[in-house]
Scaffold this active site. Structure first.
Site, PDB file in Angstrom:
ATOM      1  N   GLU A  58      49.938  19.450  35.741  1.00 43.23           N
ATOM      2  CA  GLU A  58      50.162  18.304  34.621  1.00 43.23           C
ATOM      3  C   GLU A  58      48.901  18.214  34.049  1.00 43.23           C
ATOM      4  O   GLU A  58      48.978  17.545  32.541  1.00 43.23           O
ATOM      5  CB  GLU A  58      50.676  17.007  35.505  1.00 43.23           C
ATOM      6  CG  GLU A  58      52.069  17.239  36.038  1.00 43.23           C
ATOM      7  CD  GLU A  58      52.543  15.940  37.153  1.00 43.23           C
ATOM      8  OE1 GLU A  58      52.071  14.982  36.847  1.00 43.23           O
ATOM      9  OE2 GLU A  58      53.159  16.450  38.088  1.00 43.23           O
ATOM     10  N   HIS A 102      55.323   8.288  35.239  1.00 39.81           N
ATOM     11  CA  HIS A 102      55.540   8.728  36.655  1.00 39.81           C
ATOM     12  C   HIS A 102      56.830   8.294  36.873  1.00 39.81           C
ATOM     13  O   HIS A 102      57.466   7.359  36.609  1.00 39.81           O
ATOM     14  CB  HIS A 102      54.629   7.606  37.493  1.00 39.81           C
ATOM     15  CG  HIS A 102      55.072   8.020  39.076  1.00 39.81           C
ATOM     16  ND1 HIS A 102      54.771   9.261  39.686  1.00 39.81           N
ATOM     17  CD2 HIS A 102      55.813   7.176  39.789  1.00 39.81           C
ATOM     18  CE1 HIS A 102      55.186   8.630  41.182  1.00 39.81           C
ATOM     19  NE2 HIS A 102      55.947   7.719  40.974  1.00 39.81           N
ATOM     20  N   ASP A 149      49.893   8.191  35.425  1.00 41.01           N
ATOM     21  CA  ASP A 149      50.733   8.383  36.343  1.00 41.01           C
ATOM     22  C   ASP A 149      50.360   7.837  37.533  1.00 41.01           C
ATOM     23  O   ASP A 149      49.769   6.837  37.390  1.00 41.01           O
ATOM     24  CB  ASP A 149      50.327  10.192  36.454  1.00 41.01           C
ATOM     25  CG  ASP A 149      51.516  10.896  37.476  1.00 41.01           C
ATOM     26  OD1 ASP A 149      52.341  10.329  37.561  1.00 41.01           O
ATOM     27  OD2 ASP A 149      51.355  11.943  37.530  1.00 41.01           O
ATOM     28  N   HIS A 187      51.319  18.356  43.200  1.00 41.17           N
ATOM     29  CA  HIS A 187      52.587  18.930  42.941  1.00 41.17           C
ATOM     30  C   HIS A 187      52.507  19.121  41.543  1.00 41.17           C
ATOM     31  O   HIS A 187      51.466  18.470  40.771  1.00 41.17           O
ATOM     32  CB  HIS A 187      53.811  17.969  43.208  1.00 41.17           C
ATOM     33  CG  HIS A 187      53.811  16.655  42.381  1.00 41.17           C
ATOM     34  ND1 HIS A 187      53.095  15.665  42.809  1.00 41.17           N
ATOM     35  CD2 HIS A 187      54.729  16.521  41.365  1.00 41.17           C
ATOM     36  CE1 HIS A 187      53.215  14.760  41.735  1.00 41.17           C
ATOM     37  NE2 HIS A 187      54.435  15.043  41.061  1.00 41.17           N
ATOM     38  N   HIS A 202      46.824  13.518  39.191  1.00 41.89           N
ATOM     39  CA  HIS A 202      46.874  14.237  40.625  1.00 41.89           C
ATOM     40  C   HIS A 202      46.939  15.742  40.236  1.00 41.89           C
ATOM     41  O   HIS A 202      47.061  16.384  39.479  1.00 41.89           O
ATOM     42  CB  HIS A 202      47.993  14.107  41.476  1.00 41.89           C
ATOM     43  CG  HIS A 202      49.324  14.445  40.918  1.00 41.89           C
ATOM     44  ND1 HIS A 202      49.791  15.646  40.788  1.00 41.89           N
ATOM     45  CD2 HIS A 202      50.270  13.795  39.971  1.00 41.89           C
ATOM     46  CE1 HIS A 202      51.012  15.742  40.066  1.00 41.89           C
ATOM     47  NE2 HIS A 202      51.188  14.501  39.675  1.00 41.89           N
ATOM     48  N   GLU A 204      50.347   9.050  41.160  1.00 42.86           N
ATOM     49  CA  GLU A 204      49.756   9.556  42.456  1.00 42.86           C
ATOM     50  C   GLU A 204      48.260   9.547  42.682  1.00 42.86           C
ATOM     51  O   GLU A 204      47.716   9.281  43.750  1.00 42.86           O
ATOM     52  CB  GLU A 204      50.210  11.018  42.570  1.00 42.86           C
ATOM     53  CG  GLU A 204      51.548  11.238  43.032  1.00 42.86           C
ATOM     54  CD  GLU A 204      52.637  11.379  41.731  1.00 42.86           C
ATOM     55  OE1 GLU A 204      53.793  11.527  41.825  1.00 42.86           O
ATOM     56  OE2 GLU A 204      51.998  11.180  40.587  1.00 42.86           O
TER      57      GLU A 204
END
Length: 276
Positions: free
Chosen positions: A134, A60, A8, A115, A104, A10
């Site tokens: 996630e 991502h 990912d 998020h 994240h 972030e």
């Protein structure tokens, strides 16, 4: 040893803002380079531990962030979308271990760029009644396939969230959240060395494979827009908990794939920037 890497963005070293991680953002090109370097650090660790097959999934956003030429030649890369298993595309029970890079914390939690999958559009997710984002959903799905998650990199909030799910997972904080769009950053060289060493150590003694999940799990999602759950109710097996919340049950990883369909439906109905 076969190693799967879900990457990912972030939670990557040095990145703190939407402009760092979204195509078109003023610092996105730098961000994708930083993402590649974090992935390469994890790959170097895996190679040092004896991995002979490494698959990296660009997990991502548009899933076209990683440039093949920016990665070490030992890597096989999955990029682009749509993917049936989106953030876990290509993961099977044939892999010995999974590494999460740049992850994240979940929606509503403290942490940099926190998020759950779709920015503001998804307000909350529960797996079997437990709040999940996630990180937890990836861990649970991998476990259902019999693949242990051995390491995760991200900010300190992401590392704490993983520790809540599985304290045996080695975590590497590459930054320390001072807010949703601010962090104290570890020096790049220090962070990359920490990633490499942690992955090598985690893979030196791969834990026993988790027993594949038996039975069904329940996935519950609360959406910001009532239009999304109203539309999802047209799908078999989806039921309403309230006007903005739907749920479905089934075995993992099939439930994870079904959730991917929900997000594609939601994307067709909404047009909200994820970090506004």
């Amino acid at each position: 040893m076969r190693v799967y890497v879900s990457a990912d963005m972030e939670g990557v070293t040095g990145l703190v803002d939407a402009d760092d991680v979204q195509p078109g953002g003023r610092d996105y090109e730098r961000g994708r380079s930083m993402m590649a370097e974090d992935v390469n650090a994890a790959v170097r660790g895996a190679l040092a531990a004896g991995a002979g097959d490494i698959l990296v999934n660009d997990a991502h956003g548009p899933m076209r962030n990683l440039l093949p030429e920016a990665l070490l030649p030992a890597v096989r890369l999955v990029r682009g979308r749509p993917k049936q298993m989106f953030m876990l595309e290509g993961l099977t029970g044939e892999y010995d271990a999974m590494v999460c890079v740049g992850y994240h914390s979940r929606a509503g939690a403290p942490g940099v760029l926190s998020h759950s999958f779709m920015g503001h559009e998804i307000e909350d997710i529960w797996l079997d009644g437990r709040p999940v984002g996630e990180i937890g959903l990836a861990h649970a799905t991998a476990a259902a396939l019999g693949v242990p998650v051995v390491a995760l990199t991200g900010d300190d909030a992401a590392c704490a969230e993983m520790a809540e799910w599985d304290a045996s997972v080695v975590t590497v904080p590459v930054k320390y959240a001072h807010g949703r769009f601010a962090a104290e950053l570890r020096p790049e060289a220090e962070a990359r060395k920490a990633i490499e060493d942690a992955v090598a150590d985690a893979l030196a003694t791969v834990p026993a494979r988790p027993a594949p999940a038996a039975g069904e799990s329940v996935l519950t999602v609360r959406w910001q827009s009532a239009a999304v759950p109203a539309t999802l109710l047209g799908l078999p097996g989806v039921t309403a908990q309230d006007g903005r919340t739907v749920r479905a049950s089934g075995p993992l990883p099939a439930l994870y794939r079904q959730f991917g369909v929900w997000m594609r439906v939601a994307s067709s109905l909404t047009n909200q920037a994820p970090y506004c």
